[in-house]
Design a protein around this motif. Structure first.
Motif, PDB file in Angstrom:
ATOM      1  N   UNK A   1       5.804   1.098   6.324  1.00  0.00           N
ATOM      2  CA  UNK A   1       5.333   0.494   7.570  1.00  0.00           C
ATOM      3  C   UNK A   1       5.951  -0.871   7.807  1.00  0.00           C
ATOM      4  N   UNK A   2       6.133  -1.167   9.079  1.00  0.00           N
ATOM      5  CA  UNK A   2       6.547  -2.490   9.557  1.00  0.00           C
ATOM      6  C   UNK A   2       5.583  -2.831  10.681  1.00  0.00           C
ATOM      7  N   UNK A   3       4.945  -3.983  10.618  1.00  0.00           N
ATOM      8  CA  UNK A   3       3.865  -4.318  11.542  1.00  0.00           C
ATOM      9  C   UNK A   3       4.261  -5.483  12.448  1.00  0.00           C
ATOM     10  N   UNK A   4       4.178  -5.248  13.738  1.00  0.00           N
ATOM     11  CA  UNK A   4       4.442  -6.291  14.734  1.00  0.00           C
ATOM     12  C   UNK A   4       3.245  -6.483  15.647  1.00  0.00           C
TER      13      UNK A   4
ATOM     14  N   UNK B   1       0.846  -1.170   0.000  1.00  0.00           N
ATOM     15  CA  UNK B   1       0.000   0.000   0.000  1.00  0.00           C
ATOM     16  C   UNK B   1       0.897   1.240   0.000  1.00  0.00           C
ATOM     17  N   UNK B   2       0.521   2.214  -0.795  1.00  0.00           N
ATOM     18  CA  UNK B   2       1.183   3.514  -0.798  1.00  0.00           C
ATOM     19  C   UNK B   2       0.460   4.373   0.230  1.00  0.00           C
ATOM     20  N   UNK B   3       1.176   4.798   1.272  1.00  0.00           N
ATOM     21  CA  UNK B   3       0.533   5.481   2.396  1.00  0.00           C
ATOM     22  C   UNK B   3       1.182   6.833   2.662  1.00  0.00           C
ATOM     23  N   UNK B   4       0.320   7.803   2.965  1.00  0.00           N
ATOM     24  CA  UNK B   4       0.742   9.155   3.320  1.00  0.00           C
ATOM     25  C   UNK B   4       0.208   9.491   4.701  1.00  0.00           C
ATOM     26  N   UNK B   5       0.979  10.284   5.432  1.00  0.00           N
ATOM     27  CA  UNK B   5       0.529  10.796   6.724  1.00  0.00           C
ATOM     28  C   UNK B   5       0.727  12.306   6.701  1.00  0.00           C
ATOM     29  N   UNK B   6      -0.240  13.031   7.261  1.00  0.00           N
ATOM     30  CA  UNK B   6      -0.143  14.486   7.317  1.00  0.00           C
ATOM     31  C   UNK B   6      -0.644  14.972   8.673  1.00  0.00           C
ATOM     32  N   UNK B   7       0.019  15.964   9.191  1.00  0.00           N
ATOM     33  CA  UNK B   7      -0.356  16.609  10.445  1.00  0.00           C
ATOM     34  C   UNK B   7      -0.910  17.988  10.099  1.00  0.00           C
ATOM     35  N   UNK B   8      -2.154  18.261  10.513  1.00  0.00           N
ATOM     36  CA  UNK B   8      -2.826  19.517  10.177  1.00  0.00           C
ATOM     37  C   UNK B   8      -3.153  20.311  11.434  1.00  0.00           C
ATOM     38  N   UNK B   9      -3.246  21.628  11.255  1.00  0.00           N
ATOM     39  CA  UNK B   9      -3.682  22.523  12.327  1.00  0.00           C
ATOM     40  C   UNK B   9      -5.067  23.051  12.001  1.00  0.00           C
TER      41      UNK B   9
END
Length: 123
Positions: free
Chosen positions: A112-115, A1-9
């Motif tokens: 990502x790495x999932x444990x 999966x191509x994943x993006x994360x964004x932090x918004x105000x």
């Protein structure tokens, strides 16, 4: 999966509850109408910082952001296509009411790495 994360105000005129309502009931439906639903579209709203060993270390205003948004697509081409659809005047007009003028604190692609327990059980 191509994943993006964004932090918004959030927009400064909104308190936390108003911001969540405006984002979830205002902007999100407009975005989904314009671009459809990505594979993943999760929003996480911080409540309070947690210090070492789970101790309370203040309130959420210390974060510098008001929501962490995660968006996932099958690949980068699908993400590019989705963003082309949602970068519309309709979405922008809602965003100006919800977010601060310099609303993106930072955004990035992730690996990502999932444990998690479910991954451990399947071994």
């Amino acid at each position: 999966m191509y994943k993006l994360m964004a932090f918004f105000r959030k927009h400064p005129s909104l308190n936390r509850e108003q911001f969540i309502e405006a984002y979830e009931q205002g902007e999100i439906p407009v975005i989904l109408q314009a671009g459809g639903a990505p594979l993943l579209y999760r929003r996480s709203y911080p409540r309070r910082p947690i210090g070492p060993h789970g101790s309370d270390s203040g309130d959420a205003t210390e974060f510098g952001f008001d929501v962490l948004t995660e968006i996932g697509f099958p690949d980068k081409a699908a993400a590019d296509e989705w963003f082309a659809k949602v970068n519309s005047p309709e979405v922008e007009s809602v965003a100006h009411k919800v977010f601060h003028s310099d609303h993106v604190v930072f955004a990035f692609e992730v690996e990502e790495h999932d444990s998690s327990a479910s991954k451990q059980d399947s071994k």
